[in-house]
Motif scaffolding. Structure first.
Motif, short mmCIF file in Angstrom:
data_model
loop_
_atom_site.label_atom_id
_atom_site.label_comp_id
_atom_site.label_asym_id
_atom_site.label_seq_id
_atom_site.Cartn_x
_atom_site.Cartn_y
_atom_site.Cartn_z
N MET A 1 0.85 -1.19 0.00
CA MET A 1 0.00 0.00 0.00
C MET A 1 0.88 1.24 0.00
N ALA A 2 0.43 2.30 -0.68
CA ALA A 2 1.17 3.56 -0.69
C ALA A 2 0.20 4.72 -0.45
N TRP A 3 0.63 5.64 0.40
CA TRP A 3 -0.06 6.92 0.51
C TRP A 3 0.77 7.89 -0.32
N LEU A 4 0.20 8.39 -1.43
CA LEU A 4 1.00 9.03 -2.45
C LEU A 4 1.30 10.48 -2.15
N ASP A 5 2.50 10.90 -2.55
CA ASP A 5 2.85 12.31 -2.65
C ASP A 5 2.04 12.90 -3.81
N PRO A 6 1.31 14.03 -3.60
CA PRO A 6 0.48 14.58 -4.67
C PRO A 6 1.27 14.89 -5.93
N GLN A 7 2.56 15.17 -5.81
CA GLN A 7 3.37 15.52 -6.97
C GLN A 7 4.04 14.30 -7.62
N ALA A 8 3.91 13.14 -7.01
CA ALA A 8 4.62 11.96 -7.51
C ALA A 8 3.76 11.19 -8.49
N ARG A 9 4.41 10.50 -9.42
CA ARG A 9 3.71 9.57 -10.31
C ARG A 9 4.12 8.16 -9.92
N PHE A 10 3.15 7.38 -9.51
CA PHE A 10 3.44 6.04 -9.02
C PHE A 10 3.59 5.07 -10.18
N ASP A 11 4.63 4.25 -10.16
CA ASP A 11 4.87 3.25 -11.19
C ASP A 11 4.73 1.87 -10.55
N PRO A 12 3.67 1.12 -10.89
CA PRO A 12 3.46 -0.19 -10.26
C PRO A 12 4.25 -1.31 -10.91
N ASP A 13 4.83 -1.07 -12.08
CA ASP A 13 5.41 -2.16 -12.86
C ASP A 13 6.65 -2.82 -12.25
N PRO A 14 7.51 -2.12 -11.51
CA PRO A 14 8.70 -2.80 -10.98
C PRO A 14 8.41 -3.85 -9.91
N PHE A 15 7.21 -3.84 -9.33
CA PHE A 15 6.91 -4.76 -8.23
C PHE A 15 6.57 -6.15 -8.77
N SER A 16 6.79 -7.17 -7.95
CA SER A 16 6.59 -8.55 -8.40
C SER A 16 5.27 -9.15 -7.95
N ALA A 17 4.61 -8.57 -6.94
CA ALA A 17 3.37 -9.14 -6.42
C ALA A 17 2.28 -9.12 -7.49
N PRO A 18 1.35 -10.07 -7.46
CA PRO A 18 0.27 -10.09 -8.46
C PRO A 18 -0.65 -8.88 -8.36
N VAL A 19 -0.76 -8.29 -7.16
CA VAL A 19 -1.60 -7.11 -6.97
C VAL A 19 -0.81 -6.07 -6.17
N ILE A 20 -0.88 -4.83 -6.62
CA ILE A 20 -0.29 -3.71 -5.88
C ILE A 20 -1.42 -2.73 -5.59
N GLY A 21 -1.59 -2.38 -4.32
CA GLY A 21 -2.68 -1.49 -3.92
C GLY A 21 -2.19 -0.12 -3.51
#
Length: 254
Positions: A1-21
């Protein structure tokens, strides 16, 4: 889980888990055009999110979610404060998920499942404990969800580019548009029918409905919304809204 920085762009692709929340509350956020390999379910809990795709606009008022398959370029814009949950599914799960972009209704069961999934750690083991059950339920509910008419197909003809650059404001009447773009009303009508499946007036009414939902979801009054969208009175606007959705604006947001 991530609480995002409003200015950041989250990239889910580098993670290996089947689901990223992801769980986040963002204000006046614009993701910019981007894509990722993972499919994404974006759920608006509070506020309203506008999603721009190559061929359409989608709108996410509260209790709606967008399914965006992997590889689809998109842009998410959030006005004021938007509380949302996002799940990114691995490529391996794609065969169990819809092949096309869709705006879906979020059932009480799907809503209950999304919360613990969005809050799960990035290194969560999705084969242990309650997690495989949550994932299975989530996939079933996405597949069974009702699709909502909250998308607006966009014409591709270059002559209509001025119209598409100003979609925050009420599209002009057909004769006015014809003067602006230098094409006859008949030509414009043919373009819209061929490229969107709608006549221009139908397309304009769908735009009005989506913009109305967007304004109301971000706290504007019925009176303000009716005036902004060119209706002569609140009652005429309410009648239009009911004809398009089957319910009144107040009932829609309950």
């Amino acid at each position: 889980m991530a609480w995002l920085d409003p200015q950041a762009r989250f990239d889910p692709d580098p993670f290996s888990a089947p689901v990223i929340g992801v769980a986040a509350t963002l204000g006046d956020h614009d993701s910019g055009l981007h894509r990722h390999r993972r499919g994404q379910l974006l759920y608006t809990r509070q506020g309203c999110t506008r999603i721009t795709l190559a061929d359409r606009l989608c709108l996410l008022p509260p209790s709606r979610a967008a399914w965006i398959p992997g590889g689809v370029q998109h842009r998410a814009q959030m006005q004021q404060s938007v509380d949302y949950r996002s799940l990114y599914f691995s490529v391996e799960l794609s065969p169990r998920l819809p092949a096309d972009v869709a705006v879906i209704d979020v059932s009480p069961l799907l809503r209950a499942v999304l919360e613990p999934m969005a809050l799960a750690a990035f290194d969560c083991d999705w084969s242990q404990g309650r997690y495989p059950h949550l994932l299975g339920l989530c996939l079933e509910e996405i597949g069974a969800a009702l699709h909502q008419p909250l998308s607006l197909p966009l014409p591709r003809d270059k002559r209509l580019q001025p119209l598409l650059e100003d979609l925050q404001h009420l599209p002009p009447e057909l004769k006015v548009l014809a003067t602006r773009v230098g094409a006859s009303s008949r030509t414009i009508g043919r373009i819209f029918q061929r490229e969107t499946g709608l006549g221009y007036q139908q397309w304009r009414q769908q735009w009005r409905l989506m913009r109305a939902i967007e304004l109301l979801a971000t706290g504007r009054s019925i009176g303000y919304t009716a005036f902004e969208l060119g209706f002569a009175s609140d009652s005429i606007f309410i009648a239009f809204f009911k004809a398009m959705t089957g319910t009144t604006p107040r009932a829609y947001f309950k």
